[in-house]
Design a protein around this motif. Structure first.
Motif, short mmCIF file in Angstrom:
data_model
loop_
_atom_site.label_atom_id
_atom_site.label_comp_id
_atom_site.label_asym_id
_atom_site.label_seq_id
_atom_site.Cartn_x
_atom_site.Cartn_y
_atom_site.Cartn_z
N GLY B 386 -81.13 31.39 49.70
CA GLY B 386 -80.37 30.33 48.61
C GLY B 386 -78.99 30.04 49.25
N LYS B 387 -78.75 29.99 50.50
CA LYS B 387 -77.50 29.34 51.13
C LYS B 387 -77.07 28.03 50.33
N SER B 388 -78.04 27.18 50.48
CA SER B 388 -78.00 25.72 49.99
C SER B 388 -77.57 25.62 48.41
N SER B 389 -78.34 26.68 47.57
CA SER B 389 -78.25 26.44 46.27
C SER B 389 -76.93 26.90 46.07
N LEU B 390 -76.21 27.81 46.52
CA LEU B 390 -74.87 28.45 46.42
C LEU B 390 -74.00 27.43 46.58
N ILE B 391 -74.24 26.27 47.77
CA ILE B 391 -73.03 25.46 48.01
C ILE B 391 -73.48 24.33 46.64
N ASP B 452 -74.99 21.74 57.24
CA ASP B 452 -76.30 23.02 56.91
C ASP B 452 -76.83 23.27 58.47
N GLU B 453 -77.22 24.54 58.62
CA GLU B 453 -77.72 24.81 59.99
C GLU B 453 -76.73 24.41 60.89
N MET B 454 -75.63 24.93 61.16
CA MET B 454 -74.56 24.75 61.93
C MET B 454 -74.71 24.87 63.22
N GLN B 455 -75.81 25.87 63.70
CA GLN B 455 -76.04 26.09 65.06
C GLN B 455 -76.75 24.89 65.66
N GLU B 456 -77.16 23.95 65.02
CA GLU B 456 -77.76 22.73 65.74
C GLU B 456 -76.67 21.85 66.22
N LYS B 481 -57.52 21.09 58.42
CA LYS B 481 -56.92 19.88 57.53
C LYS B 481 -57.88 19.94 56.31
N PHE B 482 -59.06 20.09 56.39
CA PHE B 482 -60.03 20.03 55.34
C PHE B 482 -60.81 21.23 55.51
N PRO B 483 -61.57 21.92 54.25
CA PRO B 483 -62.26 22.91 54.14
C PRO B 483 -63.66 22.45 55.07
N ILE B 484 -64.23 23.35 55.79
CA ILE B 484 -65.42 23.33 56.28
C ILE B 484 -66.49 24.41 55.97
N ILE B 485 -67.53 24.02 55.28
CA ILE B 485 -68.49 25.10 54.93
C ILE B 485 -69.69 24.98 55.90
N GLY B 486 -70.03 26.07 56.65
CA GLY B 486 -71.37 26.15 57.41
C GLY B 486 -72.28 27.20 57.14
N THR B 487 -73.62 26.91 57.45
CA THR B 487 -74.58 27.90 57.09
C THR B 487 -75.12 28.20 58.51
N VAL B 488 -75.82 29.42 58.54
CA VAL B 488 -76.48 29.96 59.72
C VAL B 488 -77.10 31.25 59.58
N ASN B 489 -78.29 31.19 60.32
CA ASN B 489 -78.90 32.76 59.86
C ASN B 489 -78.33 33.71 60.97
N TYR B 490 -78.83 34.87 60.72
CA TYR B 490 -78.26 36.07 61.25
C TYR B 490 -78.22 35.88 63.12
N SER B 491 -79.82 35.59 63.37
CA SER B 491 -79.86 35.60 64.77
C SER B 491 -79.17 34.32 65.61
N ASP B 492 -78.90 33.33 64.77
CA ASP B 492 -78.13 32.11 65.44
C ASP B 492 -76.72 32.61 65.38
N TYR B 493 -76.10 33.35 64.43
CA TYR B 493 -74.95 33.65 64.52
C TYR B 493 -74.60 34.60 65.55
N LYS B 494 -75.54 35.35 65.93
CA LYS B 494 -75.21 36.43 67.02
C LYS B 494 -75.40 35.63 68.16
N LYS B 495 -76.39 34.71 68.28
CA LYS B 495 -76.43 33.90 69.48
C LYS B 495 -75.19 32.89 69.94
N TYR B 496 -75.01 32.13 68.85
CA TYR B 496 -73.98 31.10 69.09
C TYR B 496 -72.47 31.29 68.59
N PHE B 497 -72.38 32.07 67.55
CA PHE B 497 -70.97 32.40 66.99
C PHE B 497 -70.30 33.46 67.62
#
Lengths: 133, 907
Positions: B386-391, B452-456, B481-497
């Protein structure tokens, strides 16, 4: 210290047969008291709350406070000469109109409140003066 | 997992006995206090509700009189208004000069009487106004109850009630007019007619009928009386003093269902839960009191939702939104508009509620976005939580104005990465396009960028400069300068971020966890209207509850609430194609059974017979291994009736014993008898997993392929595609110890995490392991003397304990040593094998017959001690099948003919 037990205080407990039934005259008196309390105490307070709500809603919908606070901000944050001039011009034209609407809505509702307060008295006065004339 | 409806710990029912001055809490007990010296009260976190007999008697004595007075007043006022209406009409006509011809009417209009009548008419309008608007302007509303902390409950138990800290409310003042009227009408001769009221409510009350309808059951008085013996002796009449208890329980129901007043439906719910027989009645129908309450709560939420749009009502909170000119003070976003969408505008146009179950995360996100610096947020969570629903929930709050001042008038703009790339093909340089869009965002002053799906962004590259999109955006992310919201899943966070320090530091991480089952139910409730409209169906509440529970249990590859939403949608779609209008829990089970290829529907008569005869049917095919057959059939029965632990496999068994006695064959027979198809069992030869590299192969790495370059189908793939099956691990002692360690997780928790990070669910499988450990000892005993079998078994078990780790052995439900087959059992096996041959030949139109001696002859001739049934198979193949083949070739045997198995074929 003995604390009064509000839960099961025995004072005033009566059986069904001992509870008295209110007479119709008592009910009539109760109705008059209830009406007067509602019309002259509870409703004026409610009207004042409504007046406050109307002022907030109208102000918010017309963006009056917002435009006053950002009076000198250029149109759509276009920081060129055109942006400043256009922004000022639009606001100078718009704000008075919005203010008039705002004040009119408050005035109208204030009149409604006055009418509300005067209506029963006025009606009774009208009836009595009609009878006496 | 049973749903928790989150209604506990909001209220405490207490009592006081005046004679002993003793206070106490009523926990799971619902006594009816008839003695005037005993009192009952209800506590919430902030209030306590009491009721006294004088209040009730006053209501019963006087309410109907007041009501009658009110009715008469209304009638008289309506009559007295009429002359005023005519006078007003006539006056209008007179001023419009339409009554000039009717001098008598104009004269009457100027008379004193008309004025008096008009005045009286106006006065009666005022009276009617008061009558109509009194309740609307000052509605009575029960306060909302919050959860009472456990420490507060403990304090009450230890030191008693401290009434001074609560606001005191009278229960009776919250009773609606219908409730008061019912109390009066069903009290006769100082007795409250409880059962008559109960029957009346069931038959006549509209709200109760709606609740019962939504629960998917039918409740009838006749059925209750005849089948469940519910009558006046179960729900007796009570003296007036007992009404205090009933109304206290009823107001508890009203509070739990967040109602505004004490309505007749709450008395109905209270009566249902007071008596074990009524509870048993609804349980027999397949529902609980919690479900009925939840339906009532849902109905009340619909009423509250309708009221939310009344902005001018001072009783409803109002939040500033900015108004028609709010966009004048913010910048344009022309370029960005080509590859983005405004979520705040999208959300404003529909009435769904977003972000349910993520209140904490929304609060966190709002506080991050409102910071002065580093206001970027990264939502990390699995797909479907529900990440998108949260936004969208945040966007909704911005729309309603329920946000801090820093976020007022902001809009959430979702970047469409594919749209950006597509647009750049038209416009040219993607890097320039992004820079212009970011400048617009910076200038606008009110935009929050959502990706959404920031790893892309990371693998996507600009053609001209070959920089990644993430690299191009990085300066803007860092500058904040402006807020940014990104979403990502655990495995992609570990891999890219995680490995990228600057990216990691520029975001505040907010973990988005799976929504609870209670909140998932609330989310499904918000979708009822849309689903019913789209699929032209009626969804019962048990169907919603089943969607949540079954999705949580069986759909492990997706998280709640996404799995539950997909389940109910799939059910609605399936129901529509099968012309089913009313969707029940059974339909949800059916939809999941079809989707997951497992059987979770209720047991019908046919299946009940099948389960009862399961052991018998398996014994017909597996000769002589009663211990193993009983162990397996018991676990299957537990599974099918849902008694077992759902977090583990259906059963985990280790079969040892000499070769050819039916270890592997039993797994196949179970697969055929219970799961429907012999060939569907998953067989894994553990001798293929002896070296350390085979762990990857076991976990399903995608690099494994055959010589033709095709990807091998792994155990993980096979269990995913067929989760309701027998998984047979042959010769487990040959597997590498690291693989045996993976078994610990499979046996204990019913899951395995594959190389791709997916969780593979084994909770619907029966796991059978076979082992040759101790087979030498067992074979030796058989060769020497069968009387040594018992001792040999014990020695084999000792060898087993030495070969496998204790923690692995401990996880088997049963370790069974298969017995050798004696000559009679071998005879039965021979009979079975001949029957199988006969069935194969019937397909060719040839009928085989044999005498009773033939199977025993085969058993005697083919018996090799310690070799089990396999020699018999080979013998029949050689001697009998060979002979039949010879007859067919010679033309002596054609379709439609019969052949007798002769003794000379065998001897």
């Amino acid at each position: 210290m003995e604390v009064k037990n509000t839960v099961s205080d025995s004072s005033g407990q009566q059986l069904l047969t001992e509870t008295k039934t209110d007479s119709y005259s008592a009910i009539f008196l109760y109705f008059i008291q209830d009406f007067l309390r509602w019309w002259y105490v509870r409703m004026p307070i409610w009207h004042l709350r409504k007046l406050a709500r109307i002022s907030v809603v109208v102000n918010d919908n017309l963006s009056l406070s917002l435009l006053v606070q950002n009076f000198f901000l250029p149109w759509h944050r276009d920081y060129s000469m055109m942006g400043y001039v256009f922004g000022l011009l639009i606001k100078i034209l718009y704000i008075p109109i919005a203010l008039i609407i705002y004040l009119t809505s408050i005035l109208v509702y204030t009149i409604i409140i006055l009418i509300w307060l005067l209506l029963p008295i006025g009606t009774l006065t009208f009836i009595f003066t009609s009878i006496l004339r | 997992m049973a749903l928790d409806f989150d209604m506990q710990e909001k209220t405490i029912c207490g009592y006081h006995k005046r004679n002993t001055n003793k206070f106490g809490i009523l926990e799971n007990k619902f006594p009816i206090f008839q003695d005037e010296n005993d009192s009952i009260f209800l506590l919430t976190r902030d209030h306590f509700f009491s009721i006294s007999t004088p209040q009730i008697t006053s209501v019963i004595k006087n309410y109907l009189r007041y009501k009658k007075f009110g009715d008469i007043k209304r009638i008289v006022a309506n009559i007295l208004v009429l002359p005023g209406v005519f006078i007003a009409l006539a006056s209008i006509l007179k001023y419009a000069d339409l009554l000039d011809q009717f001098e008598s009417i104009t004269e009457i209009l100027e008379s004193k009487l008309v004025n008096v009548l008009f005045g009286i008419s106006i006065f009666n309008v005022i009276i009617l106004w008061h009558d109509f608007y009194e309740e609307k302007s000052h509605p009575i509303q029960l306060p909302k109850a919050k959860k009472i902390q456990q420490k507060e409950i403990d304090e009450i138990k230890a030191t008693g009630f401290k009434f001074g800290r609560y606001g005191h409310l009278d229960t009776v003042s919250f009773a609606s007019e219908q409730t008061l009227e019912l109390l009066c009408n069903f009290t006769k001769d100082n007795q409250f007619q409880t059962y008559d009221l109960f029957k009346y409510l069931l038959k006549e009350d509209y709200d109760i009928q709606q609740i019962v309808r939504r629960s998917g059951i039918e409740m009838s008085v006749n059925e209750m009386e005849e089948k469940f013996k519910i009558g006046e002796d179960v729900i007796p009449d009570y003296p007036i003093t007992a009404l205090r208890s009933i109304l206290t329980y009823a107001i508890e129901e009203a509070i739990l269902t967040e109602s505004r007043q004490l309505e007749p439906q709450h008395i109905f719910l209270a009566i249902l839960r007071l008596y074990p027989q009524t509870l048993k009645y609804i349980q027999a129908k397949g529902i609980s009191i919690d479900i009925l309450r939840e339906i009532s709560l849902y109905n009340n939420s619909l009423i509250a939702k309708a009221q939310r749009t009344k902005h001018l009502d001072p009783n409803i909170p109002y939040f500033n939104k900015g108004g028609i000119a709010r966009r004048w003070i913010y910048g344009y976003t022309f370029i960005l508009g080509h590859f983005s969408k405004d979520l705040t505008e999208e959300v404003a146009n529909n009435r769904d509620i977003y972000g349910i179950g993520h209140d904490e995360e929304i609060e966190n996100l709002v506080s991050v976005l409102g910071k002065l610096s580093n206001k970027n947020a990264l939502l990390i969570g699995e797909a479907g939580v529900g990440k998108s629903s949260l936004i969208l929930g945040v966007a909704q709050r911005i729309n309603t104005g329920n946000v801090p001042i820093q976020l007022k008038d902001k809009r959430i703009v979702q970047l469409d990465i594919n749209g950006l790339i597509a647009h750049s093909l038209k416009m040219g340089n993607i890097e320039e396009l992004i820079m212009k869009a970011m400048q617009e965002l910076e200038n606008s002053g009110n935009a929050i960028l959502y990706i959404d799906e920031m790893q892309e962004l990371i693998p996507a590259k600009a053609e001209e400069s070959n920089h990644s999109l993430a690299g191009i955006l990085l300066p803007y992310i860092l500058n904040s300068k402006f807020p940014i919201i990104g979403t990502v899943n655990y495995s992609d966070y570990k891999k890219y971020f995680y490995s990228n320090e600057s990216l990691r530091q520029s975001f505040t991480n907010i973990e988005v966890k799976e929504v609870s089952t209670t909140d998932t139910l609330k989310i499904l409730e918000t979708k009822i209207a849309t689903l019913e409209k789209n699929f032209n169906c009626y969804i019962t509440f048990p169907a919603l509850v089943a969607s949540v529970e079954l999705a949580y249990r069986y759909i492990k590859e997706r998280k709640l609430p996404s799995s539950a939403v997909q389940t109910i949608e799939a059910t609605c779609s399936w129901a529509q194609s099968n012309n089913i209008q009313k969707i029940t829990a059974e339909h949800v089970s059916k939809a999941i059974s079809i989707q997951k290829n497992i059987n979770i529907t209720d047991i019908d008569q046919e299946e009940s017979n099948k389960l009862r005869k399961l052991e018998e049917n398996i014994r017909k095919k597996i000769i002589g291994q009663d211990e193993a057959v009983i162990a397996i059939t018991e676990s299957l029965r537990r599974a099918r009736t849902d008694i077992r632990n759902p977090e583990k496999p259906i059963g985990v068994f280790l079969f040892m014993g000499p070769t050819g006695v039916g270890k592997t064959y039993l797994a196949k027979v179970v697969g055929e008898e219970f799961f429907g198809n012999k060939s569907d069992i998953i067989r894994v030869d553990m001798s293929e997993y002896q070296d350390i590299d085979s762990v990857d192969k076991f976990l399903g790495t995608t690099e494994t392929g055959n010589v033709f370059g095709q990807t091998n189908i792994t155990l993980v793939d096979r269990v995913k595609s067929n989760p309701y099956t027998v998984v047979l691990f042959d010769e487990i002692e040959k597997a590498n110890p690291k693989i045996l360690n993976l078994f610990l997780q499979i046996f204990d928790e019913g899951r395995l995490t594959s190389a791709a990070g997916e969780t593979v669910d084994f909770t619907n499988t029966i796991i059978v392991c076979t082992s040759n450990i101790g087979s030498g000892i067992l074979l030796q005993a058989l060769e020497q003397d069968e009387a040594l079998w018992g001792e040999a078994k014990d020695r084999a078990m000792i060898e087993l304990r030495q070969s496998l780790s204790p923690e692995l052995l401990n996880r088997f439900d049963r370790v069974i040593v298969f017995s050798p087959l004696d000559i009679n059992q071998l005879r039965n096996v021979a009979e079975l094998l001949l029957t199988e041959l006969k069935e194969r030949m019937i397909d060719k139109g040839i009928n085989i017959k044999w005498t009773d001696q033939i199977p025993m002859l085969i058993a005697n001739k083919a018996n090799e001690p310690g070799m089990g049934a396999r020699p018999l198979k080979r013998y029949i193949q050689d001697k009998i099948e060979g002979q039949i083949a010879k007859e067919i070739i010679e033309g002596n045997l054609k379709s439609g003919s019969e052949i007798d198995i002769k003794e000379n074929w065998i001897i």
